[in-house]
Design a protein around this motif. Structure first.
Motif, PDB file in Angstrom:
ATOM      1  N   MET A  98       0.934  -1.695  -0.048  1.00  0.00           N
ATOM      2  CA  MET A  98       0.092   0.278  -0.060  1.00  0.00           C
ATOM      3  C   MET A  98       0.745   1.681   0.002  1.00  0.00           C
ATOM      4  SD  MET A  98      -3.081   1.318   3.196  1.00  0.00           S
ATOM      5  CE  MET A  98      -4.025   1.610   1.931  1.00  0.00           C
ATOM      6  N   ALA A  99       0.382   2.161  -0.681  1.00  0.00           N
ATOM      7  CA  ALA A  99       1.506   3.671  -0.873  1.00  0.00           C
ATOM      8  C   ALA A  99       0.605   4.457   0.128  1.00  0.00           C
ATOM      9  CB  ALA A  99       1.757   4.093  -2.491  1.00  0.00           C
ATOM     10  N   ILE A 100       1.275   5.352   0.645  1.00  0.00           N
ATOM     11  CA  ILE A 100       0.630   5.950   1.746  1.00  0.00           C
ATOM     12  C   ILE A 100       1.487   7.574   1.470  1.00  0.00           C
ATOM     13  CG2 ILE A 100      -0.545   3.949   3.066  1.00  0.00           C
ATOM     14  CD1 ILE A 100       1.562   4.797   5.024  1.00  0.00           C
ATOM     15  N   SER A 101       1.031   8.138   2.118  1.00  0.00           N
ATOM     16  CA  SER A 101       1.589   9.818   2.421  1.00  0.00           C
ATOM     17  C   SER A 101       2.620   9.039   3.446  1.00  0.00           C
ATOM     18  CB  SER A 101       0.708  11.065   2.643  1.00  0.00           C
ATOM     19  OG  SER A 101       0.645  10.585   3.701  1.00  0.00           O
ATOM     20  N   ASN A 127       3.460  -2.817   7.286  1.00  0.00           N
ATOM     21  CA  ASN A 127       3.325  -3.528   5.124  1.00  0.00           C
ATOM     22  C   ASN A 127       3.436  -1.974   4.026  1.00  0.00           C
ATOM     23  OD1 ASN A 127       3.488  -4.802   2.718  1.00  0.00           O
ATOM     24  ND2 ASN A 127       2.289  -5.995   2.744  1.00  0.00           N
ATOM     25  N   TYR A 128       3.626  -0.783   4.507  1.00  0.00           N
ATOM     26  CA  TYR A 128       3.319   0.379   3.398  1.00  0.00           C
ATOM     27  C   TYR A 128       4.565   0.710   2.431  1.00  0.00           C
ATOM     28  CZ  TYR A 128       4.640   3.042   7.408  1.00  0.00           C
ATOM     29  OH  TYR A 128       5.390   3.689   8.380  1.00  0.00           O
ATOM     30  N   GLU A 178      16.440  -4.168   7.198  1.00  0.00           N
ATOM     31  CA  GLU A 178      16.986  -3.330   5.682  1.00  0.00           C
ATOM     32  C   GLU A 178      15.661  -3.979   4.666  1.00  0.00           C
ATOM     33  OE1 GLU A 178      20.136  -4.699   2.014  1.00  0.00           O
ATOM     34  OE2 GLU A 178      20.541  -5.504   4.238  1.00  0.00           O
ATOM     35  N   GLN A 179      15.178  -5.563   4.845  1.00  0.00           N
ATOM     36  CA  GLN A 179      14.679  -5.169   3.722  1.00  0.00           C
ATOM     37  C   GLN A 179      12.783  -4.232   4.077  1.00  0.00           C
ATOM     38  OE1 GLN A 179      15.118  -5.779   1.564  1.00  0.00           O
ATOM     39  NE2 GLN A 179      15.901  -8.253   0.931  1.00  0.00           N
ATOM     40  N   GLN A 180      12.675  -4.107   5.322  1.00  0.00           N
ATOM     41  CA  GLN A 180      11.614  -3.279   5.740  1.00  0.00           C
ATOM     42  C   GLN A 180      11.615  -1.672   5.271  1.00  0.00           C
ATOM     43  OE1 GLN A 180      11.435  -4.213  10.218  1.00  0.00           O
ATOM     44  NE2 GLN A 180      10.416  -5.637  10.052  1.00  0.00           N
ATOM     45  N   ILE A 181      13.214  -1.018   5.581  1.00  0.00           N
ATOM     46  CA  ILE A 181      13.646  -0.151   5.114  1.00  0.00           C
ATOM     47  C   ILE A 181      13.377   0.171   2.985  1.00  0.00           C
ATOM     48  CG2 ILE A 181      14.969   1.896   5.003  1.00  0.00           C
ATOM     49  CD1 ILE A 181      15.932   0.748   7.842  1.00  0.00           C
ATOM     50  N   ARG A 182      13.639  -1.063   2.622  1.00  0.00           N
ATOM     51  CA  ARG A 182      13.529  -0.623   1.085  1.00  0.00           C
ATOM     52  C   ARG A 182      12.358  -0.940   0.842  1.00  0.00           C
ATOM     53  NH1 ARG A 182      18.196  -2.709  -1.745  1.00  0.00           N
ATOM     54  NH2 ARG A 182      20.145  -3.088  -1.113  1.00  0.00           N
ATOM     55  N   GLY A 183      11.566  -1.784   1.470  1.00  0.00           N
ATOM     56  CA  GLY A 183      10.143  -1.699   1.423  1.00  0.00           C
ATOM     57  C   GLY A 183       9.134  -0.498   1.624  1.00  0.00           C
TER      58      GLY A 183
END
Length: 134
Positions: A1-4, A65-66, A110-115
């Motif tokens: 999900m893409a959020i502001s 997960n955003y 790192e993966q969470q930051i990348r996402g």
């Protein structure tokens, strides 16, 4: 999900409360977020719209997960602090001012930051440290 960026800040603030997503959802739907966040100025309208458009995706956003649509340098520093408890003494700013380096994180973080980062950001690993830049 893409959020502001502001929606990400709000989600991270709300995650600090000992409530489940279902309870927070109830506060949002009933315009009662002020009961949780009286010291913060939160745009409840955007949260209500997100919830109405797709409650399942919003619940996933509450689990981290955003992706933030557009991440500024200050926004990145704030999200690192709010979401990962990474303070500004745990990295150095790049001389060009377009990123940071020497951030020591494990592969999961790192993966969470990348996402979380918008597509204009790059992440490079060198040993135990990562560099984030635009």
């Amino acid at each position: 999900m893409a959020i502001s960026m502001m929606e990400a800040y709000t989600i991270e603030l709300l995650k600090n409360h000992p409530y489940t997503f279902e309870q927070i959802k109830h506060f949002i739907e009933n315009d009662e977020l002020h009961l949780l966040t009286n010291s913060y100025d939160i745009d409840t309208d955007s949260l209500r719209i997100l919830l109405k458009e797709n409650a399942q995706e919003m619940e996933q956003a509450f689990t981290g997960n955003y992706e933030v649509k557009f991440v500024t340098m200050n926004g990145l520093k704030n999200l690192l602090r709010m979401r990962f408890q990474i303070s500004d003494d745990q990295y150095e700013l790049l001389a060009e001012g377009n990123g940071l380096h020497f951030l020591q994180v494990d592969s999961i973080t790192e993966q969470q930051i990348r996402g979380m980062l918008s597509s204009n950001w790059k992440v490079e690993r060198s040993g135990e440290q990562i560099t984030l830049y635009v």
